[in-house]
Motif scaffolding. Structure first.
Motif, PDB file in Angstrom:
ATOM      1  N   ARG A 191       5.614 -18.683   3.337  1.00 46.51           N
ATOM      2  CA  ARG A 191       6.562 -18.107   2.320  1.00 46.51           C
ATOM      3  C   ARG A 191       6.329 -16.730   1.733  1.00 46.51           C
ATOM      4  N   LEU A 192       7.269 -15.974   1.485  1.00 44.62           N
ATOM      5  CA  LEU A 192       6.945 -14.658   0.839  1.00 44.62           C
ATOM      6  C   LEU A 192       8.257 -14.310  -0.126  1.00 44.62           C
ATOM      7  N   ASP A 193       7.848 -13.615  -1.198  1.00 45.37           N
ATOM      8  CA  ASP A 193       8.709 -13.122  -2.096  1.00 45.37           C
ATOM      9  C   ASP A 193       9.374 -11.798  -1.376  1.00 45.37           C
ATOM     10  N   VAL A 194      10.821 -11.727  -1.444  1.00 42.56           N
ATOM     11  CA  VAL A 194      11.681 -10.774  -0.902  1.00 42.56           C
ATOM     12  C   VAL A 194      11.887  -9.980  -2.112  1.00 42.56           C
ATOM     13  N   GLY A 195      12.200  -8.392  -1.737  1.00 41.19           N
ATOM     14  CA  GLY A 195      12.677  -7.394  -2.681  1.00 41.19           C
ATOM     15  C   GLY A 195      13.235  -6.224  -2.229  1.00 41.19           C
ATOM     16  N   PHE A 196      13.988  -5.367  -3.265  1.00 38.11           N
ATOM     17  CA  PHE A 196      14.300  -4.041  -3.132  1.00 38.11           C
ATOM     18  C   PHE A 196      12.866  -3.327  -2.678  1.00 38.11           C
ATOM     19  N   ALA A 197      13.321  -2.493  -1.877  1.00 40.98           N
ATOM     20  CA  ALA A 197      12.212  -1.484  -1.348  1.00 40.98           C
ATOM     21  C   ALA A 197      12.169  -0.109  -1.928  1.00 40.98           C
ATOM     22  N   PHE A 198      11.250   0.359  -2.382  1.00 47.67           N
ATOM     23  CA  PHE A 198      11.203   1.862  -2.866  1.00 47.67           C
ATOM     24  C   PHE A 198      10.159   2.572  -2.270  1.00 47.67           C
ATOM     25  N   LYS A 199      10.087   3.782  -2.450  1.00 46.25           N
ATOM     26  CA  LYS A 199       8.780   4.657  -2.092  1.00 46.25           C
ATOM     27  C   LYS A 199       7.916   4.425  -3.051  1.00 46.25           C
ATOM     28  N   LYS A 200       6.516   4.464  -2.698  1.00 48.95           N
ATOM     29  CA  LYS A 200       5.491   4.055  -3.570  1.00 48.95           C
ATOM     30  C   LYS A 200       5.412   5.069  -4.957  1.00 48.95           C
ATOM     31  N   LYS A 260       0.909  -1.273   0.057  1.00 53.15           N
ATOM     32  CA  LYS A 260      -0.079   0.175  -0.062  1.00 53.15           C
ATOM     33  C   LYS A 260       0.874   1.339  -0.074  1.00 53.15           C
ATOM     34  N   THR A 261       1.805   1.033   0.539  1.00 49.96           N
ATOM     35  CA  THR A 261       2.930   2.438   0.623  1.00 49.96           C
ATOM     36  C   THR A 261       4.373   2.308  -0.013  1.00 49.96           C
ATOM     37  N   ILE A 262       4.602   0.878  -0.405  1.00 46.29           N
ATOM     38  CA  ILE A 262       6.017   0.746  -0.788  1.00 46.29           C
ATOM     39  C   ILE A 262       5.998  -0.075  -2.092  1.00 46.29           C
ATOM     40  N   ASP A 263       6.911   0.415  -3.154  1.00 47.12           N
ATOM     41  CA  ASP A 263       7.065  -0.793  -4.155  1.00 47.12           C
ATOM     42  C   ASP A 263       8.193  -1.499  -3.975  1.00 47.12           C
ATOM     43  N   PHE A 264       8.148  -2.606  -4.512  1.00 52.72           N
ATOM     44  CA  PHE A 264       9.087  -3.636  -4.523  1.00 52.72           C
ATOM     45  C   PHE A 264       9.570  -4.278  -5.868  1.00 52.72           C
ATOM     46  N   VAL A 265      10.796  -4.618  -5.864  1.00 55.51           N
ATOM     47  CA  VAL A 265      11.315  -5.387  -6.941  1.00 55.51           C
ATOM     48  C   VAL A 265      12.004  -6.566  -6.710  1.00 55.51           C
ATOM     49  N   THR A 266      11.318  -7.681  -6.897  1.00 53.48           N
ATOM     50  CA  THR A 266      11.760  -9.008  -5.889  1.00 53.48           C
ATOM     51  C   THR A 266      13.051  -9.587  -6.624  1.00 53.48           C
ATOM     52  N   TYR A 267      13.673 -10.256  -5.760  1.00 53.74           N
ATOM     53  CA  TYR A 267      15.059 -11.020  -6.029  1.00 53.74           C
ATOM     54  C   TYR A 267      15.091 -12.284  -5.355  1.00 53.74           C
ATOM     55  N   ILE A 268      14.411 -12.723  -4.519  1.00 55.90           N
ATOM     56  CA  ILE A 268      14.369 -13.947  -3.858  1.00 55.90           C
ATOM     57  C   ILE A 268      13.034 -14.318  -3.094  1.00 55.90           C
ATOM     58  N   ASN A 269      13.023 -15.506  -2.753  1.00 53.51           N
ATOM     59  CA  ASN A 269      11.826 -16.194  -2.014  1.00 53.51           C
ATOM     60  C   ASN A 269      12.162 -16.638  -0.850  1.00 53.51           C
ATOM     61  N   TYR A 315      23.439 -14.397 -10.435  1.00 58.02           N
ATOM     62  CA  TYR A 315      22.435 -14.837  -9.417  1.00 58.02           C
ATOM     63  C   TYR A 315      22.522 -16.051  -9.085  1.00 58.02           C
ATOM     64  N   ALA A 316      22.634 -17.228  -9.741  1.00 59.40           N
ATOM     65  CA  ALA A 316      22.702 -18.518  -9.389  1.00 59.40           C
ATOM     66  C   ALA A 316      23.841 -18.662  -8.288  1.00 59.40           C
ATOM     67  N   LYS A 317      25.198 -18.124  -9.092  1.00 61.54           N
ATOM     68  CA  LYS A 317      26.365 -18.212  -8.096  1.00 61.54           C
ATOM     69  C   LYS A 317      26.153 -17.378  -6.708  1.00 61.54           C
ATOM     70  N   ILE A 318      25.644 -16.357  -6.620  1.00 65.45           N
ATOM     71  CA  ILE A 318      25.455 -15.689  -5.328  1.00 65.45           C
ATOM     72  C   ILE A 318      24.606 -16.831  -4.444  1.00 65.45           C
ATOM     73  N   LEU A 319      23.603 -16.974  -4.960  1.00 63.56           N
ATOM     74  CA  LEU A 319      22.509 -17.930  -4.037  1.00 63.56           C
ATOM     75  C   LEU A 319      23.406 -19.197  -3.583  1.00 63.56           C
ATOM     76  N   LYS A 320      24.207 -19.964  -4.500  1.00 61.51           N
ATOM     77  CA  LYS A 320      24.912 -21.141  -4.140  1.00 61.51           C
ATOM     78  C   LYS A 320      26.041 -20.689  -3.139  1.00 61.51           C
ATOM     79  N   SER A 333      15.906 -21.051  -2.874  1.00 62.05           N
ATOM     80  CA  SER A 333      15.120 -19.853  -2.767  1.00 62.05           C
ATOM     81  C   SER A 333      15.129 -19.062  -4.052  1.00 62.05           C
ATOM     82  N   ALA A 334      15.587 -19.322  -5.145  1.00 65.12           N
ATOM     83  CA  ALA A 334      15.778 -18.675  -6.317  1.00 65.12           C
ATOM     84  C   ALA A 334      14.195 -18.362  -6.969  1.00 65.12           C
ATOM     85  N   LEU A 335      14.208 -17.186  -7.608  1.00 70.98           N
ATOM     86  CA  LEU A 335      12.975 -16.721  -8.359  1.00 70.98           C
ATOM     87  C   LEU A 335      13.405 -16.995  -9.678  1.00 70.98           C
ATOM     88  N   PRO A 336      12.515 -17.384 -10.372  1.00 71.08           N
ATOM     89  CA  PRO A 336      12.641 -17.592 -12.139  1.00 71.08           C
ATOM     90  C   PRO A 336      12.849 -16.236 -12.766  1.00 71.08           C
TER      91      PRO A 336
END
Length: 329
Positions: free
Chosen positions: A274-283, A163-172, A304-309, A316-319
């Motif tokens: 479970r929840l997707d997780v992301g960078f947070a930005f103002k709405k 409602k107040t934040i925008d997200f860009v997802t990068y992991i679950n 991305y795969a190297k970081i998670l590994k 927890s990788a997102l497609p």
């Protein structure tokens, strides 16, 4: 509440190892000099070429998996002109515990999934992201005031936050439970199983909200309510569990599993939500398209795969990255 565990030397050794990085002061790190490095020197910038893999007790992985990333013109073009001109953004980042974000042994170099994905994205966009460490609960409000351009802190994407934040997802990731290895607590599938117990969790988190909103379930079931004890530092949460002041910890799935894999005397109970997780930005932020594109670039090129590994969270990788998707139900 269960009786406090014996105060054996083994328990205190476990606690000391578990909290070593979490108890370090939340001071800002010094900035590096290369574009995209941020305050953590590109996450891998201050790391050795080879290091300890995730899963080795008391050790943090230090291999560099980010420095090979390159600028992507299509992603960079999506940035607002003011950002391309300035060449930098300010990020408010929470330091909690591995694998999300912690300090290396020098006590000042930030590392972890959040830190390294940020560093890789900065390289893709061809900008510098200056990281300023802040408490978890302070970051989201500061986005609206303009103090930070974006934030990281393993922020789960919830309908309430959207409602107040925008997200860009990068992991679950999501919500889970852990306890001491000698506690006879079963898998938590219903919060009424916590009735009468002391639950430790982080202040200002979705875990605290979930627990507080559902306290009435115990009363409706004719049981004694559970008690929620909140802490601002991960070290304090684990200390309360090891010393018997709390019976269960509710925290991130990946964080709990990492702690249990690294240390003796702990037991992961189960995933809860479970929840997707992301960078947070103002709405309404005009930064989200560029960041979504950048995350999808590092997914496609393998960084991305190297970081998670590296941090033991490949499951927890997102497609693909999405902008403010609905909460996972």
């Amino acid at each position: 509440m269960s009786a406090p565990p014996p105060r054996s030397a083994r328990r205190y050794a476990v606690l000391a190892l578990l909290t070593a990085s979490a108890l370090l002061p939340l001071t800002a790190c010094g900035s590096g000099d290369s574009p995209g490095a941020g305050s953590a020197g590109g996450a891998g910038g201050a790391a050795a070429a080879a290091g300890s893999p995730a899963g080795k007790a008391g050790k943090l992985p230090t291999g560099d998996v980010v420095s090979g990333e390159r600028k992507n013109a299509a992603a960079a073009k999506l940035l607002p002109e003011r950002v391309r001109t300035a060449g930098r953004l300010t990020l408010g980042g929470a330091i909690g515990a591995p694998p999300t974000a912690t300090y290396l042994e020098d006590g000042k170099t930030a590392a972890g999934v959040d830190v390294e994905i940020t560093a890789a994205v900065a390289k893709v966009l061809g900008i510098r992201i200056d990281r300023q460490e802040a408490s978890f609960e302070a970051i989201l409000p500061a986005l609206g005031s303009g103090k930070y351009d974006l934030g990281t802190g393993n922020f789960g994407v919830t309908d309430e936050r959207r409602k107040t934040i925008d997200f860009v997802t990068y992991i679950n990731d999501g919500q889970g439970f852990a306890t001491r290895a000698d506690e006879k607590i079963p898998k938590i599938t219903d919060l009424t199983q916590l009735c009468g117990k002391n639950i430790g969790t982080g202040a200002g988190t979705t875990f605290e909200v979930t627990l507080e909103q559902n306290k009435s379930l115990c009363e409706k079931a004719g049981k004694k309510p559970y008690s929620v004890k909140t802490y601002s530092e991960q070290g304090a949460i684990w200390g309360s569990l090891q010393q018997g002041r709390t019976d269960v910890v509710m925290s991130t799935i990946n964080g709990l599993r990492y702690a249990v894999d690294q240390q003796q005397g702990l037991r992961f109970l189960n995933e809860y939500h479970r929840l997707d997780v992301g960078f947070a930005f103002k709405k309404g932020s005009d930064l989200t398209p560029a960041f979504q594109k950048a995350v999808n670039v590092i997914i496609a090129d393998g960084t991305y795969a190297k970081i998670l590994k590296k941090w033991g969270v490949s499951a927890s990788a997102l497609p693909t990255s999405r902008i403010s998707p609905p909460e996972i139900r």
